[in-house]
Motif scaffolding. Structure first.
Motif, PDB file in Angstrom:
ATOM      1  N   LYS A  65      -3.039   7.542   9.403  1.00 55.31           N
ATOM      2  CA  LYS A  65      -2.938   7.901   7.986  1.00 55.31           C
ATOM      3  C   LYS A  65      -3.019   9.418   7.803  1.00 55.31           C
ATOM      4  O   LYS A  65      -2.271  10.003   7.001  1.00 55.31           O
ATOM      5  N   ASN A 117      -5.919   3.537  12.661  1.00 56.98           N
ATOM      6  CA  ASN A 117      -5.189   3.612  11.389  1.00 56.98           C
ATOM      7  C   ASN A 117      -5.613   4.804  10.543  1.00 56.98           C
ATOM      8  O   ASN A 117      -4.788   5.367   9.810  1.00 56.98           O
ATOM      9  N   ARG A 125       2.480   2.635   2.376  1.00 60.31           N
ATOM     10  CA  ARG A 125       2.323   3.431   3.593  1.00 60.31           C
ATOM     11  C   ARG A 125       3.526   3.197   4.487  1.00 60.31           C
ATOM     12  O   ARG A 125       4.249   2.210   4.333  1.00 60.31           O
ATOM     13  N   ASN A 132       0.224  12.405   6.643  1.00 62.30           N
ATOM     14  CA  ASN A 132       0.201  13.489   5.654  1.00 62.30           C
ATOM     15  C   ASN A 132       1.263  14.533   5.944  1.00 62.30           C
ATOM     16  O   ASN A 132       1.811  15.138   5.030  1.00 62.30           O
ATOM     17  N   GLU A 155       0.815  -1.221   0.000  1.00 62.09           N
ATOM     18  CA  GLU A 155       0.000   0.000   0.000  1.00 62.09           C
ATOM     19  C   GLU A 155       0.847   1.270   0.000  1.00 62.09           C
ATOM     20  O   GLU A 155       0.326   2.376  -0.053  1.00 62.09           O
ATOM     21  N   ALA A 191       1.399   1.711  10.368  1.00 64.10           N
ATOM     22  CA  ALA A 191       0.045   1.227  10.646  1.00 64.10           C
ATOM     23  C   ALA A 191       0.124   0.230  11.789  1.00 64.10           C
ATOM     24  O   ALA A 191       1.215  -0.195  12.192  1.00 64.10           O
TER      25      ALA A 191
END
Length: 203
Positions: free
Chosen positions: A133, A129, A113, A137, A111, A116
């Motif tokens: 998330k 999560n 990322r 940013n 993903e 998580a």
């Protein structure tokens, strides 16, 4: 219940390990002895055992420490659960915490990322999560100065801005601006919310 953090260094090939390894080890060593509580393997991958309440703060501290080096980042998966087998080495241990951390780590790669968690409670996982998330940013975009400011703040929670200014040899207003740019207050609020939330599942 324990927490297992599985991670690796993103873009590690851009620097010799001597640039980031001592910084990573400094954080890992605070949590216990190698290889029972933490270990580094396959060059730039690592695993760390923690108490559930400290897991997110530790993960964010590791991220901030690594991002204090230009172009480096870290991928981190937190798994909360039990430990059914210890074995003396963290890389040989087993249990739901290890499995959740491992599965989440593989999902992060797919993903794209960088952080998580999985605690085995679907609604709690979704909420935490989503918050992580949103925080990514700005955390993924920390400058080296912002990352260094956050790591120092987490490592010295009682320090005042004035004391921090003396340590960094800048004006207090500069520290205030750095903490604001790094969204330090949001990081601390996220950690506090996480700690309050997982109290519902930690015996």
């Amino acid at each position: 219940m324990i927490a297992i953090i599985t991670g690796d260094i993103v873009n590690s090939e851009q620097y010799p390990a001597s640039n980031w390894m001592p910084l990573l080890k400094k954080v890992l060593q605070k949590n216990g002895k190698q290889p029972e509580f933490w270990d580094i393997y396959r060059g730039d991958e690592f695993q760390l055992k923690s108490t559930p309440d400290k897991a997110l703060e530790l993960a964010i501290e590791i991220k901030a420490v690594i991002k204090s080096i230009k172009n480096l980042d870290v991928r981190l998966a937190i798994g909360l659960g039990d430990e059914s087998y210890a074995g003396g080495r963290i890389t040989e241990a087993n249990g739901s915490a290890y499995k959740r951390s491992g599965r989440m780590f593989e999902a992060l790669k797919e993903e794209k990322r960088t952080l998580a968690l999985a605690c085995g409670h679907q609604q709690m996982d979704q909420t935490l999560n989503l918050m992580i998330k949103l925080a990514l940013n700005f955390m993924d975009d920390w400058s080296t100065v912002s990352a260094n400011t956050v790591s120092y703040t987490l490592q010295h929670p009682e320090i005042s801005q004035q004391e921090m200014a003396m340590e960094f040899k800048v004006q207090q207003s500069a520290i205030s601006q750095r903490q604001t740019r790094a969204r330090t207050h949001l990081v601390l609020e996220l950690i506090e919310y996480y700690q309050q939330t997982i109290k519902q599942i930690v015996p």
